[in-house]
Design a protein around this motif. Sequence first.
Motif, PDB file in Angstrom:
ATOM      1  N   LEU A  39      60.157 145.006 -41.446  1.00  0.00           N
ATOM      2  CA  LEU A  39      60.319 145.613 -42.744  1.00  0.00           C
ATOM      3  C   LEU A  39      60.162 147.073 -42.500  1.00  0.00           C
ATOM      4  O   LEU A  39      59.024 147.482 -42.012  1.00  0.00           O
ATOM      5  CB  LEU A  39      59.128 144.858 -43.609  1.00  0.00           C
ATOM      6  N   GLY A  94      63.996 145.361 -45.592  1.00  0.00           N
ATOM      7  CA  GLY A  94      64.086 144.334 -44.825  1.00  0.00           C
ATOM      8  C   GLY A  94      65.375 144.636 -43.654  1.00  0.00           C
ATOM      9  O   GLY A  94      66.288 144.979 -44.347  1.00  0.00           O
ATOM     10  N   ALA A 147      61.298 140.246 -47.829  1.00  0.00           N
ATOM     11  CA  ALA A 147      60.955 141.450 -47.750  1.00  0.00           C
ATOM     12  C   ALA A 147      59.836 141.830 -48.864  1.00  0.00           C
ATOM     13  O   ALA A 147      60.070 142.908 -49.669  1.00  0.00           O
ATOM     14  CB  ALA A 147      62.131 142.510 -47.680  1.00  0.00           C
TER      15      ALA A 147
END
Length: 710
Positions: free
Chosen positions: A473, A454, A446
């Motif tokens: 994301l 994430g 992420a």
Amino acid sequence: MENKKIYRKFISTAAAAALVASAIALSASAASKFTDVPERYQDAVDFLVSNGANGITSTSFGTDQNIKRVDAAILVANVLGLNTENAPASGFTDVPDRAAGAVNALKEAGITSGKTATSFGSQSSITRGELAVWIKKGFSLKGSTDLEFTDVNERYAKAVEALVANEIAQGVASGKFGVAQNAKRGDFAIFLHRSDAAKGFYELSIMHTNDTHANVASAAKRVTAVKEFRAQKPDALLLDAGDVFSGTLYFNEFLGQADLEFMNYLNYDAMTFGNHEFDLGASDEGHQALADFVTNAKFPFVSANADFSQDSLFDGLFDGGTIAENPEDGKIYNAIIKEVHGEKVGIFGLTTEETAEISSPGSVVFTNYIEEARNSVEMLEAQGVNKIIALTHLGYDDNVEFDNDLELAKQVEGIDVIVGGHTHTKLSGPSFITEGKTEPTVIVQANEYGKFLGTLSVDFDENGKVTAYEGELVDIAAKLEDAEAAAMLAPYKEQIEALQKQSIGVSAEVSLDGERADVRTKETNLGNLITDGMLAKAKTITPATVIAVTNGGGIRASIDEGDITLGEVLTTMPFGNTLGIMNLKGSEIVQALEHSVSQAPNASGAFLHVSGLKFVYDSSKPAYDRVVSVEVKDSEGNYAPIDETKNYFVATNTFTAKGGDGYDVFKKAYEEGRVSEPGYVDYEMFVDYLQQFETINPAVEGRITDEAAN
């Protein structure tokens, strides 16, 4: 929200087709009494009748007729097995009593929100696009494909992709899905039948963060994102892949405790260690801040390849080599087992072995990640776990000489999901690794600095094999601050803002470039300025010092044009590294410069910024054979070729002098007693140097040149 029944879908269209073909048919075909049901619809119509559907007459199902939204709602709710008795009232005023429970349940489950706040649109026909959205949400369909439909806008794209990928629906014509066309009762029957056919597999949802680096300022927005995802997936795991430490004033002031308050509030399920968690190991207090962080955590830590047993600060915290089925908060395990939806999920941790070179782990020892991963998988499987997550701080595609997630997925069978960190990689969608593997592995990461949350949902078959996945994301900047979390943040923020505002009394006429992508690949004006300050301080201690070098990985942020504040300096240089002065032969300096550019043009924290010398290299040549020329500046300001047989005094930070970032040539000098440590802290030296000027205007001067880039 009540936890609904779980429905799972295959990525493999072949598998989906097999499931459809093997669906249990009714013992007596209900479709046979309808004269308008062709053979291709018979199983689907039988299925729908078994879930409460009626024909439009006793002999006609109405295969080619439109279906009203209210009738569609009843059947979808029946097939999904939603709780139609206790769902809160939808607020729609146009829903007949016979459908009220179904519509209430669909709205509560987030499958539909109606036409307006008060109108469901009960008597209007449902379109193919609307039906696609209902089915994707209701059955948690996953999978994507490249669409060639020209009539599918962003609102419907993901739903249509999922239906097409799972062979539930096709277009009405070449290049056209028919989003705005009314769904026919026969098509509706087929859509629901095919979607239901893959019912019964297991879904695991995960939220994940990594490399947040003390960016606490956005924590209240992260709280909002987590709460929103949990509203849809109440049992989702929340995991962190390391590097909470170091990077902003929040760390300098609170040593991880500010971050931890929000992590505890969010009920993280587990965290592994990043290399920066060990940054303070060389300080007088050693890893006390890390030990305090672990002790105060309301969640466990996992680390299969980090041995804390030789550091007494972790006595009672480190339970090395164990798999904990009932893990305690504030303890370090090899792996833990969580029960989610009645199934065991194993989570083990890994930290890059490179930590020994790029941080200050002291007596904490790191072992081979591949071997430890295989051991962890074997131990988890021995306890009946067939859904396994590796929580790693290895890097997605980092130097394979050390470790990375792609290699881990390739080398180790049995890992279903890798939640990674370290390389700050922005994987907008998960990577799906199948090559050379018996079972696939999904990898997610992420990005960095808490910019994203994430999210991932993964489907498993009954043997624990990943069959489908979907992840994205979530942009934290786009979220509003959670009110309770904002109140928690306020006292921290107030203290940091006061510190940030303290001017050092110097103004920059230009922006000072400390961007990660720049300081790890090329000369920058900030790198020049930092090394110039380091060299100036070293000369006051050892006047014969003629060179200064510093690693790009130690420069963490740019400084804006204008008044320079202490906060900006500390954000740029957050590690508190101290000055070291090395006595090196010219040949050792050349060797170090070769290491500096060995990864070029790729970014490397080992990339050296320099003062008192300039050098030319060629990144197109083999690594460690790239340096073309090196020149050293004399006391008159003139440059002359380096003498590889001569000794030079070279200033750097003690992290690099002790071999950090892989500088074995410096480490050798340190071990041989050729390094003095006068003890000046990097940011203090930098401020002292700048304060001799009222304004500064540093530039890129050609100290470092890559011939291949010209």
